[in-house]
Motif scaffolding. Structure first.
Motif, short mmCIF file in Angstrom:
data_model
loop_
_atom_site.label_atom_id
_atom_site.label_comp_id
_atom_site.label_asym_id
_atom_site.label_seq_id
_atom_site.Cartn_x
_atom_site.Cartn_y
_atom_site.Cartn_z
N PRO A 50 0.80 -1.23 0.00
CA PRO A 50 0.00 0.00 0.00
C PRO A 50 0.83 1.28 0.00
CG PRO A 50 -0.95 -1.61 1.50
CD PRO A 50 0.37 -2.16 1.08
N ALA A 51 1.86 1.34 0.83
CA ALA A 51 2.69 2.56 0.89
C ALA A 51 3.43 2.79 -0.40
CB ALA A 51 3.66 2.46 2.07
N GLU A 52 3.89 1.70 -1.05
CA GLU A 52 4.60 1.86 -2.32
C GLU A 52 3.67 2.35 -3.43
OE1 GLU A 52 8.63 -0.26 -2.69
OE2 GLU A 52 7.06 -1.71 -3.13
N LEU A 53 2.48 1.76 -3.50
CA LEU A 53 1.55 2.18 -4.55
C LEU A 53 1.09 3.61 -4.34
CD1 LEU A 53 -0.68 -0.99 -5.13
CD2 LEU A 53 1.36 -0.25 -6.36
N ALA A 54 1.00 4.04 -3.11
CA ALA A 54 0.56 5.40 -2.82
C ALA A 54 1.55 6.44 -3.37
CB ALA A 54 0.40 5.59 -1.31
N LYS A 55 2.79 6.02 -3.55
CA LYS A 55 3.80 6.95 -4.08
C LYS A 55 3.74 7.04 -5.61
CE LYS A 55 6.95 6.00 -0.24
NZ LYS A 55 8.20 5.36 0.17
N GLY A 56 2.98 6.14 -6.24
CA GLY A 56 2.78 6.21 -7.67
C GLY A 56 3.86 5.61 -8.54
#
Length: 212
Positions: A50-56
């Motif tokens: 989740p945290a990685e995808l949130a960074k785009g």
């Protein structure tokens, strides 16, 4: 794996290994470039995603090394099981010696390999040896809804995240834990006569020093 808290998950997949594919190849041209088929354990660290995808910028730390089957087969060696750019055979996934998944890799596969490869080649050529995964093998239930566990008469799952999602929908929270140190995963596919086609991927989750 460095930490169980990363949310260690298996992902049972089929993958195609291609010859050179030109940029902008059509799905038909892409399918014609398929040379070998293998099995994959496309390991995911669910709690890091989740945290990685949130960074785009997509997956990086959350997608560690994958594992491949010890044997690759040419599409023609699969016989009638290879059609429409898909492998129509069940993928056996066991966790700690117990059946976890028996989903058919050709059923409910949204995009065949020709389309997947063409998508990857839209903006770049693909060199010989490029590996394109199918995505996690998954089947709907007989009623068109979520699949059921093998123990309940269903075909089960090829990743833990799927069963946890279904548990959350039904009970409000997941019950099945992600993999822990000492857990063993086995992924295999057999032909209609029960012969192992690709050999088996069999892995035990360990700490970096090899301890369980």
């Amino acid at each position: 794996m460095a930490d169980e808290a990363f949310g260690i998950d298996l992902e049972g997949e089929v993958a195609a290994i291609v010859d050179d594919v030109a940029m902008g190849a059509t799905p038909g041209e892409a399918a014609a470039a398929i040379r070998l088929i293998v099995l994959v354990n496309d390991v995911s660290l669910r709690n890091l995603i989740p945290a990685e995808l949130a960074k785009g910028f997509g997956f990086f730390q959350s997608k560690p090394s994958s594992a491949f089957s010890p044997v690759a087969a040419t599409p023609d060696e699969l016989g009638d099981a290879w059609r429409d750019g898909k492998v129509h055979l069940p993928l056996s996934v066991d966790i700690n010696g117990k059946p976890f998944g028996r989903a058919n890799a050709g059923v409910d596969m949204t995009f065949d390999f020709g389309r997947l490869i063409a998508h990857a080649a839209k903006t770049r050529p693909l060199g010989a040896g490029t590996i394109i995964g199918s995505g996690t093998v998954s089947n709907k239930g007989s009623d068109g809804g979520p699949g059921r566990p093998v123990a309940d008469g269903g075909v089960g799952y090829s990743c833990i995240a799927e069963v946890r999602t279904i548990e959350t929908i039904g009970a409000g929270k997941p019950e099945t834990p992600y993999l822990r140190f000492g857990d063993t995963v086995r992924i295999e596919m057999k032909d209609a006569k029960g012969h192992s086609i690709f050999g088996a991927i069999e892995q035990t989750v360990t700490r970096p020093d090899g301890a369980q």
